[in-house]
Write an enzyme that holds these catalytic residues in place. Structure first.
Site, PDB file in Angstrom:
ATOM      1  N   CYS A  82      13.782 -85.641  -9.231  1.00  0.00           N
ATOM      2  CA  CYS A  82      13.810 -85.490 -10.686  1.00  0.00           C
ATOM      3  C   CYS A  82      12.732 -84.481 -11.056  1.00  0.00           C
ATOM      4  CB  CYS A  82      13.513 -86.844 -11.331  1.00  0.00           C
ATOM      5  SG  CYS A  82      13.338 -86.799 -13.122  1.00  0.00           S
ATOM      6  N   CYS A 196      16.929 -79.440 -13.508  1.00  0.00           N
ATOM      7  CA  CYS A 196      17.147 -80.870 -13.723  1.00  0.00           C
ATOM      8  C   CYS A 196      18.176 -81.254 -12.677  1.00  0.00           C
ATOM      9  CB  CYS A 196      17.698 -81.119 -15.125  1.00  0.00           C
ATOM     10  SG  CYS A 196      18.256 -82.826 -15.378  1.00  0.00           S
TER      11      CYS A 196
HETATM   12  N1  DGL Z   1      17.260 -85.740 -13.539  1.00  0.00           N
HETATM   13  C1  DGL Z   1      16.082 -85.550 -14.300  1.00  0.00           C
HETATM   14  C2  DGL Z   1      15.429 -84.215 -13.975  1.00  0.00           C
HETATM   15  O1  DGL Z   1      15.625 -83.656 -12.912  1.00  0.00           O
HETATM   16  C3  DGL Z   1      16.078 -85.739 -15.784  1.00  0.00           C
HETATM   17  C4  DGL Z   1      17.044 -86.549 -16.546  1.00  0.00           C
HETATM   18  C5  DGL Z   1      16.410 -87.345 -17.671  1.00  0.00           C
HETATM   19  O2  DGL Z   1      16.189 -86.825 -18.788  1.00  0.00           O
HETATM   20  O3  DGL Z   1      16.092 -88.500 -17.389  1.00  0.00           O
HETATM   21  O4  DGL Z   1      14.657 -83.704 -14.758  1.00  0.00           O
END
Ligand code: DGL
Length: 270
Positions: A82, A196
């Site tokens: 993430c 993301c």
């Molecule tokens: N998957 C997460 C990232 O790579 C973010 C998603 C969220 O807002 O929770 O930033």
């Protein structure tokens, strides 16, 4: 936390953590590199989305949850799959856990090497695009290039929907593309950083909207290579099926097919 055994037991899992389904884009790359590695896919579904939360809240959730999960599941390594959590809490998590922690940071370096026009688009969460971590990557690797950052929180929801078998909100992707193109030099973007982990799950839809001339760049393959390097020489053997561990039960049943397609048939709610 006690120091973990070294070398790790063959069934010690890799813990792959995200707020939601985004980390599955990293899991896909890890599966290709290390098909025999036992995996726990962990998602803070009760805390999703991270992108609209404060730095303090994200740091507290991520450090607390990873601490609990590391105690409980004794992983050999944890991957924060993430960008939001990594750009905010990577240092803090490394300070408290005694296992290797692999983060996910916006792939600005490879994008800067690839761009021909010198104009790079970067889409991420609201929290990610304002991080000093991103400023530092830009200063270090994209000097002389133009990096246009856009928060695209609706694409997180679109990816969550897609993996539940629901239709993708194409208007949200079109709006993101339009907002980037409207920025100064935005119409010459030839490289798009998917900052993301949810966004590579929408790569076909992004390609439809941005067109074939805009190259998408994300960090998943690099992360998988890094994990393979850090676990080189270690034995991998499953003593039980891989699991997904979620912090909230809402909407998780609909994820079963997407998880099963990735070899995960058991869901645990913390
Ligand atoms: N998957 C997460 C990232 O790579 C973010 C998603 C969220 O807002 O929770 O930033």
């Amino acid at each position: 936390m006690d120091k973990p055994a070294y070398p790790p037991a063959p069934d010690a899992p890799l813990l792959i953590f995200d707020s939601g389904v985004g980390g599955l884009s990293v899991l896909d790359a890890v599966r290709k590199a290390l098909p025999d590695a036992p995996v726990i896919y962990a998602a803070d579904t009760a805390g999703l989305p991270y992108g609209s939360k404060s730095e303090a809240e994200i740091a507290a959730r991520v450090a607390g949850l990873l601490g609990r999960m590391a105690e409980r599941y004794q992983p050999r390594l944890a991957c924060i799959a993430c960008n939001t959590a990594s750009t905010i809490a990577l240092g803090m998590v490394r300070d408290v856990l005694h296992i290797p922690i692999v983060g996910t940071v916006p792939a600005i370096k490879p994008a800067a090497a690839l761009t021909q026009t010198g104009v790079i688009g970067l889409i991420g969460t609201e929290a990610t695009i304002r991080q000093a971590y991103v400023d530092n990557l830009e200063a270090e690797f994209a000097r002389g290039k133009t990096l246009l950052r856009l928060a695209a929180p609706d694409l997180v929801a679109a990816a969550e929907a897609k993996l539940r078998g629901e239709p993708v909100d194409m208007a949200a992707i079109e709006e993101a593309a339009e907002n980037l193109r409207m920025m100064a030099s935005g119409n010459t973007i030839d490289t798009l950083v998917l900052a993301c982990t949810h966004f590579p799950l929408l790569s076909e839809e992004l390609a439809q909207v941005f067109g074939p001339d805009v190259r998408q760049v994300d960090g998943a393959a690099g992360i998988a290579r890094h994990i393979a390097h850090l676990t080189q020489g270690q034995d991998f053997a499953r003593s039980r099926p891989d699991r997904a561990v979620f912090t909230g039960a809402d909407g998780i049943e609909a994820l079963r097919p997407a998880l099963a397609a990735r070899g995960i048939n058991e869901i645990v709610v913390l």
